[in-house]
Design an enzyme around this catalytic site. Structure first.
Site, PDB file in Angstrom:
ATOM      1  N   CYS A  81       0.774   1.050  34.457  1.00  0.00           N
ATOM      2  CA  CYS A  81      -0.368   2.217  34.213  1.00  0.00           C
ATOM      3  C   CYS A  81       0.354   3.279  33.262  1.00  0.00           C
ATOM      4  O   CYS A  81      -0.560   2.597  32.156  1.00  0.00           O
ATOM      5  CB  CYS A  81       0.062   3.285  35.858  1.00  0.00           C
ATOM      6  SG  CYS A  81      -0.832   4.372  36.706  1.00  0.00           S
ATOM      7  N   HIS A 190      -1.184  -1.097  40.034  1.00  0.00           N
ATOM      8  CA  HIS A 190      -0.058  -0.819  39.819  1.00  0.00           C
ATOM      9  C   HIS A 190       0.857  -2.311  41.015  1.00  0.00           C
ATOM     10  O   HIS A 190       0.818  -2.601  42.946  1.00  0.00           O
ATOM     11  CB  HIS A 190       0.909  -0.014  41.523  1.00  0.00           C
ATOM     12  CG  HIS A 190       0.997   1.764  40.383  1.00  0.00           C
ATOM     13  ND1 HIS A 190       2.495   1.915  39.723  1.00  0.00           N
ATOM     14  CD2 HIS A 190      -0.296   2.498  40.368  1.00  0.00           C
ATOM     15  CE1 HIS A 190       1.407   3.406  39.401  1.00  0.00           C
ATOM     16  NE2 HIS A 190       0.616   3.533  38.953  1.00  0.00           N
ATOM     17  N   GLU A 192       3.237  -2.845  42.051  1.00  0.00           N
ATOM     18  CA  GLU A 192       4.537  -3.078  42.691  1.00  0.00           C
ATOM     19  C   GLU A 192       3.750  -2.285  44.494  1.00  0.00           C
ATOM     20  O   GLU A 192       4.586  -1.919  44.802  1.00  0.00           O
ATOM     21  CB  GLU A 192       5.501  -1.818  42.577  1.00  0.00           C
ATOM     22  CG  GLU A 192       5.463  -0.670  41.989  1.00  0.00           C
ATOM     23  CD  GLU A 192       4.356  -0.965  40.728  1.00  0.00           C
ATOM     24  OE1 GLU A 192       4.139  -1.651  39.794  1.00  0.00           O
ATOM     25  OE2 GLU A 192       4.559   0.398  40.604  1.00  0.00           O
TER      26      GLU A 192
END
Lengths: 209, 255
Positions: A81, A190, A192
């Site tokens: 990001c 992202h 994650e």
């Protein structure tokens, strides 16, 4: 066991990044120490927030030189990001600000007048969107063209070096959503926060160290 | 293209889910972590915890819930309820949440939203607006304390101001519709969504899939938040997404 350093410079949710690596069997630790970064087998630069604040924090914590050093010596490096955006020359976020200048390009704001049908597109670009793969890369060897990832950003990468573009994503414009040059990788989304599909990217990155 | 998001919301009190989730495969339906994991498997696009723990001293409990959730699921997580200070926000983000939603504290001190977005970034600051229609008028006012206190503030103007102050998203709850299952307040949703550039999450009143469709299509919402229709198993997330997708709403379909 080989270890990935997740750089902590006071911004955002780092815990999910660390836990994401753990989930796919890769050891990762959160650190703000230059020596930890220099000795790590892989380095992740996460980040949310404003471009200039993040550069200022990296500077204050004396992390800019160690980052450039590990990139130069070939350590696998992943920006996520804002961590991707910081890799570039400069950003237009709240004035023009210098980035790490590891990759060429400028970070620009999404245009205000993007339309979808008769409605203006919202900024930030927030939610799940697809990637279109432009180039083969070990980072994406478990990723399919059209896979969905979670995005949250108001600015995007505009690079003159088309060879570094791994994926693009369509949001009013077709923007660069992942890049790679040698040992340096960056993703605008992202991993994650993108469930199993996201963690596959972490797994592949873990295999590079 | 960006998909519209389906967001289940769990009310959490003293570390337990208040309106229990009625899924057959849950061992402990009162455990927010287990419920969150079930929604993760079911294909939710994000999750929201609303902490309704009354006492500020018991905030450690929600931090532990967030931590355990973030250890297990890799999906955007928003946490709201009782957030008053920058330290509250920091603790929640550090535990593994991605966004916080601020409601009463924003009304009491609008500058708090500005400080929070400058410090942590707009992307993690959601401003929650509880709105009620002004009697007989095409206008809505901001309420606090679960719809009991009328602030007299115009909801649309308030949303625009919160966007200026750095809110990255607006969570809009119709207090007229909340808990009714008769559908979202579509005129409110549309008016507010048209007035701001940031994404709007519609909340309050979902009873069936048509309601979700109306909020996303006619209402122009970017996401819908719902509790009971998912918790009580009226629909699975997968069913909802399939129907909406067939009706032309862009959805992320999961395997």
């Amino acid at each position: 066991m080989k270890k990935i350093a997740v750089i902590d410079y006071g911004m955002g949710n780092l815990r999910s990044v660390q836990k994401g690596f753990e989930k796919v069997g890769v050891d990762a630790f959160i650190t703000d120490k230059p020596e930890d970064i220099l000795s790590a087998d892989g380095v992740v630069l996460p980040g949310v927030g404003a471009f200039k604040d993040c550069m200022d924090n990296l500077e204050a914590d004396k992390l800019i030189e160690p980052i450039k050093e590990v990139v130069a010596k070939g350590t696998p490096f992943l920006g996520i990001c804002l961590g991707l955006q910081l890799l570039f020359t400069e950003s237009e976020e709240f004035g023009i600000h210098k980035g790490l200048d590891i990759l060429p390009g400028r970070i620009r704001r999404f245009p205000a007048d993007m339309l979808e049908g008769d409605r203006n597109l919202k900024v930030p670009h927030m939610g799940w969107n697809r990637i279109s793969i432009k180039k083969e890369c070990p980072l994406l060897s478990d990723t399919a063209d059209g896979d969905y990832f979670y995005f949250v950003h108001s600015y995007y990468v505009d690079t003159p070096d088309k060879d570094i573009i791994l994926t693009t994503t369509d949001y009013g414009i077709n923007f660069t959503s992942a890049v790679c040059r040698d040992n340096v990788y960056g993703v605008q989304f992202h991993p994650e926060k993108s469930q199993d599909i996201g963690l596959k990217i972490f797994k592949r990155f873990g295999e590079m160290i | 293209m960006l998909t519209k998001r389906i967001i289940p919301c769990l009310d959490v009190k003293d570390g337990r889910v208040v309106k229990g989730v009625n899924f057959v495969d849950l061992i402990d339906a009162g455990d927010p972590v287990e419920s969150a994991m079930a929604y993760d498997r079911a294909g939710a696009d994000e999750l929201t915890f609303l902490d309704i723990t009354a006492s500020h001293e018991k905030r450690d409990i929600i931090i532990d819930v967030i931590r355990r959730t973030a250890d297990n699921i890799f999906l955007p997580l928003t946490v709201g309820g009782g957030i008053r200070t920058l330290e509250d926000i920091k603790a929640i983000l550090r535990a593994g949440a991605d966004k916080v939603s601020i409601n009463t504290a924003a009304v009491h001190d609008p500058i708090f939203v500005k400080r929070a977005s400058e410090r942590f970034g707009s992307q993690c600051i959601v401003v929650a607006i509880d709105a009620k229609q002004k009697q007989g008028k095409n206008a809505w006012e901001v309420y606090t304390h679960g719809g009991r206190n009328n602030t007299g503030i115009d909801a649309i103007g308030w949303a625009v101001k919160m966007e200026e102050y750095g809110a990255g998203e607006i969570l809009l709850t119709s207090m007229d519709r909340d808990g009714t299952n008769i559908g979202y307040d579509i005129p409110l949703t549309r008016s507010l969504s048209d007035a701001v550039k940031v994404p709007v999450i519609a909340s309050g009143g979902a009873g069936n899939i048509d309601h979700l469709y109306e909020a996303l299509d006619i209402g122009g919402a970017d996401a819908v938040l719902a509790a009971s229709i998912f918790h009580y198993g009226t629909y699975t997330i997968g069913q909802v997404k399939k129907v909406l997708s067939e009706r032309g709403v862009n959805m992320r379909m999961t395997r």
